[in-house]
Structures are given as structure tokens and as C-alpha cells.
Design a protein around this motif. Structure first.
Motif, mmCIF file in Angstrom:
data_model
loop_
_atom_site.group_PDB
_atom_site.id
_atom_site.type_symbol
_atom_site.label_atom_id
_atom_site.label_comp_id
_atom_site.label_asym_id
_atom_site.label_seq_id
_atom_site.Cartn_x
_atom_site.Cartn_y
_atom_site.Cartn_z
ATOM 1 N N ALA A 90 -6.304 6.023 -21.180
ATOM 2 C CA ALA A 90 -4.797 5.333 -20.788
ATOM 3 C C ALA A 90 -4.893 5.131 -19.135
ATOM 4 N N PHE A 91 -5.660 6.136 -18.546
ATOM 5 C CA PHE A 91 -5.723 5.959 -17.067
ATOM 6 C C PHE A 91 -6.552 4.991 -16.630
ATOM 7 N N GLY A 92 -7.760 4.741 -17.609
ATOM 8 C CA GLY A 92 -8.768 3.474 -17.144
ATOM 9 C C GLY A 92 -7.634 2.116 -17.430
ATOM 10 N N GLN A 93 -6.734 2.077 -18.413
ATOM 11 C CA GLN A 93 -6.159 0.937 -18.632
ATOM 12 C C GLN A 93 -5.154 0.612 -17.246
ATOM 13 N N LEU A 94 -4.626 1.918 -17.007
ATOM 14 C CA LEU A 94 -3.752 1.529 -15.663
ATOM 15 C C LEU A 94 -4.455 0.937 -14.423
ATOM 16 N N PHE A 95 -5.478 1.747 -14.522
ATOM 17 C CA PHE A 95 -6.652 1.374 -13.449
ATOM 18 C C PHE A 95 -6.818 -0.402 -13.235
ATOM 19 N N ASP A 96 -7.172 -0.707 -14.440
ATOM 20 C CA ASP A 96 -7.442 -2.060 -14.994
ATOM 21 C C ASP A 96 -6.295 -2.809 -14.448
ATOM 22 N N ALA A 97 -5.072 -2.320 -14.718
ATOM 23 C CA ALA A 97 -4.129 -3.349 -14.603
ATOM 24 C C ALA A 97 -3.617 -3.344 -12.912
ATOM 25 N N TYR A 98 -3.886 -2.527 -12.403
ATOM 26 C CA TYR A 98 -3.309 -2.294 -11.007
ATOM 27 C C TYR A 98 -4.690 -2.170 -9.925
ATOM 28 N N HIS A 99 -5.769 -2.287 -10.191
ATOM 29 C CA HIS A 99 -6.859 -2.454 -9.488
ATOM 30 C C HIS A 99 -6.778 -3.581 -8.304
ATOM 31 N N GLY A 100 -6.632 -4.739 -8.988
ATOM 32 C CA GLY A 100 -6.803 -5.816 -8.235
ATOM 33 C C GLY A 100 -5.634 -5.841 -7.147
ATOM 34 N N PRO A 101 -4.402 -5.955 -7.729
ATOM 35 C CA PRO A 101 -3.250 -5.780 -6.913
ATOM 36 C C PRO A 101 -3.596 -4.791 -5.615
ATOM 37 N N ILE A 102 -3.721 -3.608 -5.834
ATOM 38 C CA ILE A 102 -4.249 -2.740 -4.967
ATOM 39 C C ILE A 102 -5.102 -2.952 -3.961
ATOM 40 N N HIS A 103 -6.341 -3.698 -4.498
ATOM 41 C CA HIS A 103 -7.509 -3.956 -3.505
ATOM 42 C C HIS A 103 -6.721 -5.162 -2.565
ATOM 43 N N ARG A 104 -6.153 -6.096 -3.095
ATOM 44 C CA ARG A 104 -5.717 -7.160 -2.605
ATOM 45 C C ARG A 104 -4.882 -6.733 -1.349
ATOM 46 N N TYR A 105 -3.906 -5.820 -1.676
ATOM 47 C CA TYR A 105 -2.931 -5.183 -0.841
ATOM 48 C C TYR A 105 -3.737 -4.565 0.423
ATOM 49 N N VAL A 106 -4.506 -3.642 0.069
ATOM 50 C CA VAL A 106 -5.355 -3.010 1.037
ATOM 51 C C VAL A 106 -6.185 -3.912 1.875
ATOM 52 N N ALA A 107 -6.884 -4.696 1.156
ATOM 53 C CA ALA A 107 -7.760 -5.797 1.937
ATOM 54 C C ALA A 107 -6.887 -6.585 3.069
ATOM 55 N N SER A 108 -5.771 -6.800 2.718
ATOM 56 C CA SER A 108 -4.703 -7.531 3.614
ATOM 57 C C SER A 108 -4.514 -6.838 4.778
ATOM 58 N N ARG A 109 -4.704 -5.443 4.738
ATOM 59 C CA ARG A 109 -4.345 -4.574 6.029
ATOM 60 C C ARG A 109 -5.513 -4.017 6.629
ATOM 61 N N ILE A 110 -6.864 -4.000 5.922
ATOM 62 C CA ILE A 110 -8.038 -3.036 6.454
ATOM 63 C C ILE A 110 -9.250 -4.307 6.539
ATOM 64 N N ARG A 111 -9.940 -4.276 7.809
ATOM 65 C CA ARG A 111 -10.749 -5.324 8.092
ATOM 66 C C ARG A 111 -12.150 -5.257 7.202
ATOM 67 N N ASN A 112 -12.546 -3.935 7.113
ATOM 68 C CA ASN A 112 -13.830 -3.440 6.719
ATOM 69 C C ASN A 112 -14.028 -3.236 5.212
ATOM 70 N N LEU A 113 -14.722 -4.138 4.549
ATOM 71 C CA LEU A 113 -14.961 -3.953 3.087
ATOM 72 C C LEU A 113 -15.248 -2.810 2.529
ATOM 73 N N PRO A 114 -16.198 -1.873 2.933
ATOM 74 C CA PRO A 114 -16.319 -0.655 2.428
ATOM 75 C C PRO A 114 -15.290 0.301 2.595
ATOM 76 N N ASP A 115 -14.373 0.053 3.641
ATOM 77 C CA ASP A 115 -13.445 0.954 4.192
ATOM 78 C C ASP A 115 -12.302 0.527 2.888
ATOM 79 N N VAL A 116 -12.229 -0.928 2.462
ATOM 80 C CA VAL A 116 -11.167 -1.117 1.793
ATOM 81 C C VAL A 116 -11.517 -0.779 0.261
ATOM 82 N N GLU A 117 -12.709 -0.430 -0.271
ATOM 83 C CA GLU A 117 -13.292 -0.147 -1.365
ATOM 84 C C GLU A 117 -12.991 1.224 -1.728
#
Lengths: 254, 188
Positions: free
Chosen positions: B22-49
Motif C-alpha cells: 500500500a505504501f508503494g502505491q502511495l509512492f507511485d501516486a505522489y512521487h511525480g508531483p513531489i519530485h516536480r515540486y522539489v525540482a522547482s525549488r532546488i537546482r541540483n538534480l542529485p539533491d532533488v532525488e
């Protein structure tokens, strides 16, 4: 806010979403790696949480048992304390001859100051109190009460005598008090019921002996009288002593 | 979100009960949005991940304390994400604006279309730089992460009406800036 449905807004929103999709979206391979790590981490965390929950449940059961045990213990303690308070209250209110009179005398002894002049004064006050009780019992014709008060008085005399040995000042205080008391006891002897006569006579005899002891030189040779020591009161005249049946023959000075 | 709210809440309950799937399903649902949000604020890709992963680890730890009453899971998760990013920015001071953010240019468009889009995106990025911090944050949450106004309100700890107002003013400001840019280009 009517402008929220502006078609140019829709276009702008599409542009922003497309920008995010192309510029900010995650690398699928990196996402897969993160997912694998997280699922593994979640497995560990959930196992740990289950263990913790099991331990917590066990601790709760133990704690409840402990509370129950301590509840019983505190209940018993409170009940014992309550009974003790009630018992002490009844004992302290008891009069000479009552079943708990002995407890009251014992309680008074236990509450005495540890030593020194304060204790000596308290002992004399207690002797006075016993004599008052004795007189009251005699007045009311309570032979048992009179006997009990006389016995208690005698016990206090012995304790006071023991404490005064080696201390001239205390010995003098005790001697003065005993002399007064012997007079009172002698006066009461004529009114006392037969059942208490023996006790009072005994108290008079023992008080006389005590007066002789404290009236003599200090038992402790190291204790020297103070320079400003007042003159001792004379020993009670033996003629003032009672001449009860048990005493008259035993008192050669009579 | 491709999963409806009821399904999300069910998955959350199952994850809280200790179901990794179930936690994996939640990850799948929110990973993209979270990544996009973080990437919009942080410059460095390894830091974003790294930050994205850290956010999910924190969510995993905090999940037993989450209660669905009145708080959608998305709002709760993004509040956690936002706080994590803010902490990161405070400690590293290596934050970048959108125009410096990670870049994954789309490869599936024809080169000339891609070039046109790139031009649009550069203009959008420049226009975003003129927004206030709160307007910018609303744009990130609403359009980059795809949150609803209510979820964005929870993430920013504000009223839903405030979020709608900020969004309205942000879009108006963007449009003005872009229109102005068009005018400037027309004059040249």
C-alpha cells in the motif's frame, strides 16, 4: 474572480503544466531505485512498529497489573492509616481506667522531648496530670480509674528518676515536685475507694524513696554543683507520709 | 492524481496497518508531483532525488500519526515536503529559482516544435521570477505538483480562498509579463 475562467488563463495553466512535465519530472530509473529502497525501508519500519506495538501491549498489561497491585497496597495502607488515626483519637480521649488508658500513657511517653530540661519539665507535667486524673477518679468513686492513674503516676516517677540521675538541677526539680505530690496523694488516701488504696499507698512509698534518691549527693561524681545552686528543699518529713497499713511497719521513721 | 481520494485514504489506512505494498502505491501516486515540486525549488538534480526520497522516508515515519479527519493525505504530504525543502534551503543556501531548475527537455517532439516550446518555457520561467514568493509557491503546488486548491491550502497552512486569490493574481501577473514580452518582441 470572474477572470478565473478566462480562456487565456486556461492556456497559461496548460503551458505551466507542460513546463512541469518536461522540465521537472523525475527520471523513471531513478524513481524505480528510490521506490525499491523505500519499500525495503517500509518493510523494516512496519516490522519494527509491530514489535514495538507488541511490547507496548505487554507493557500496558504489566502496568495495569502493577496499578492493581499498588491500588490494593495503597488501599490497605490508607485503611491501616485511617484505623490508626481513629484508634489514636479514641486512645487520646480515654480516661483513667478506660481500656485504652495505657495506650494513651504510652503515646504521651513516645511524644516526650528527647532529653534535657524540656523532657524533665514534661515528665513533671505528666505526673501533675496523673494526679489530677487520680483525684477525679477518687471524687467519682472510680476505684479502677484511681488505681490506673496511680500506677501510671508511679511509672512516670521511675522514668523521671532515671532521667534525672547525675543532673543536680533536674534532681532538685523532681524532688520539689515529688514532695508536692506526696502531700496530694496523702490527702487523697482518706477518700480513696478500697480497691485503689493499695496503689496509692504504693505510689506514696515509691515517691518517698525517689525523694531520698534525688535528695542525696549526685550519683555522678564528676558532676559538681553550680556555684549559684539554690539550697535544697528539706526532705519531706516522714511524719507527713501516709501511715497506711502496708507502710506503717515498713517506715522506721514513723 | 490518477487515484481518487477514497482509494488514497484506503491505501493510507492499509499502509498504517503495516502493508508495504500500500505504501508503494502511495509512492507511485505522489512521487511525480513531489519530485516536480522539489525540482522547482532546488537546482541540483542529485539533491532533488535525495530530498524526494527523504520526504517519503519522513512520511513513512510520520504515517502512524496521520489522521484523515479533515486533512487530505496530499495536503499533509506536501506540507511535510514543503517543510523539508525549506529546511534544506535554510541549511544549504543552494536554492535556485525556476529558471535554474533541472531540465529534462522533451525528446518526443519534432525539433522545430521543441524549439518553439523551449522559447515559451523560457519566457514562462522568466515571468515566474517576477512573482511574489507566495504566488510562486501557489503556482508550484497547483500546476507543477497538481494539487487541488484545498490540498495547496493545507500545504501552505492558509485558507482555500486565500490560495485561489493568490493563484488568480499570479496568473494575471504572468499573463501581463508575457504579454509585455510579446509587445517588446513585436517592437524589435
Amino acid at each position: 474572480m470572474t477572470d478565473m475562467t478566462d480562456p487565456t488563463n486556461d492556456e497559461l495553466e496548460r503551458l505551466l503544466s507542460a513546463y512541469a512535465e518536461t522540465h521537472l519530472s523525475p527520471d523513471p530509473r531513478a524513481a524505480e531505485a528510490i521506490r525499491a529502497r523505500l519499500i525495503r525501508e517500509a518493510g523494516f519500519a512496519f516490522d519494527a512498529a509491530r514489535d514495538e506495538a507488541r511490547h507496548r501491549a505487554l507493557r500496558r498489561v504489566e502496568q495495569r497489573a502493577r496499578w492493581r497491585r499498588s491500588g490494593v497496597r495503597y488501599g490497605l495502607l490508607a485503611a491501616t492509616f485511617g484505623l490508626s488515626v481513629a484508634f489514636t483519637g479514641v486512645a487520646l480521649a480515654s480516661e483513667a481506667g478506660d481500656p485504652l488508658y495505657g495506650v494513651r500513657v504510652w503515646w504521651e511517653t513516645a511524644m516526650l522531648p528527647a532529653g534535657g530540661d524540656a523532657r524533665a519539665s514534661a515528665e513533671i507535667s505528666r505526673m501533675d496530670a496523673r494526679l489530677v486524673e487520680l483525684a477525679a477518679a477518687v471524687e467519682s468513686g472510680n476505684g479502677n480509674g484511681a488505681a490506673a492513674a496511680a500506677a501510671a503516676y508511679q511509672q512516670i516517677v521511675e522514668e523521671a528518676l532515671h532521667g534525672a540521675v547525675g543532673d543536680d538541677r533536674r534532681q532538685m526539680q523532681l524532688e520539689d515536685a515529688l514532695s508536692r505530690h506526696v502531700e496530694v496523694l496523702t490527702a487523697l488516701l482518706s477518700k480513696v475507694p478500697d480497691s485503689a488504696r493499695g496503689s496509692i499507698e504504693h505510689a506514696i512509698v515509691e515517691s518517698g524513696k525517689a525523694i531520698e534518691k534525688v535528695g542525696g549527693p549526685s550519683a555522678d561524681p564528676n558532676v559538681k554543683p553550680a556555684p549559684d545552686k539554690p539550697a535544697r528543699s528539706p526532705k519531706p518529713d516522714s511524719s507527713a507520709r501516709p501511715t497506711g497499713p502496708g507502710n506503717s511497719q515498713g517506715n522506721p521513721g514513723g | 492524481m490518477t487515484i481518487d481520494d477514497a482509494t488514497i485514504e484506503r491505501l493510507v489506512r492499509e499502509a498504517q496497518a503495516g502493508d508495504p505494498w500500500a505504501f508503494g502505491q502511495l509512492f507511485d501516486a505522489y512521487h511525480g508531483p513531489i519530485h516536480r515540486y522539489v525540482a522547482s525549488r532546488i537546482r541540483n538534480l542529485p539533491d532533488v532525488e535525495d530530498l524526494t526520497q527523504a520526504i517519503f522516508v519522513k512520511a513513512l515515519e510520520a504515517l502512524p500519526r496521520y489522521e484523515a479527519r479533515g486533512v487530505p493525505f496530499g495536503g499533509w504530504l506536501f506540507r511535510l515536503a514543503r517543510n523539508t525543502v525549506i529546511d534544506h534551503v535554510r541549511t544549504t543556501r543552494r536554492h535556485g529559482d525556476l529558471d535554474e531548475a533541472v531540465d529534462h527537455p522533451s525528446l518526443d517532439a519534432a525539433p522545430d516544435v521543441a524549439a518553439l516550446r523551449r522559447l515559451d518555457y523560457d519566457r514562462v520561467a522568466g515571468a515566474l521570477g517576477a512573482l511574489t514568493a507566495e504566488q510562486h509557491e501557489v503556482i508550484r503546488l497547483r500546476f507543477f505538483a497538481g494539487l487541488s486548491a484545498r490540498e495547496a491550502a493545507i500545504a501552505m497552512d492558509k485558507q482555500e480562498g486565500t490560495i485561489r486569490g493568490l493563484q488568480f493574481r499570479a496568473l494575471a501577473a504572468l499573463r501581463r509579463t508575457l504579454d509585455q514580452g510579446d509587445g517588446d518582441e513585436g517592437e524589435t
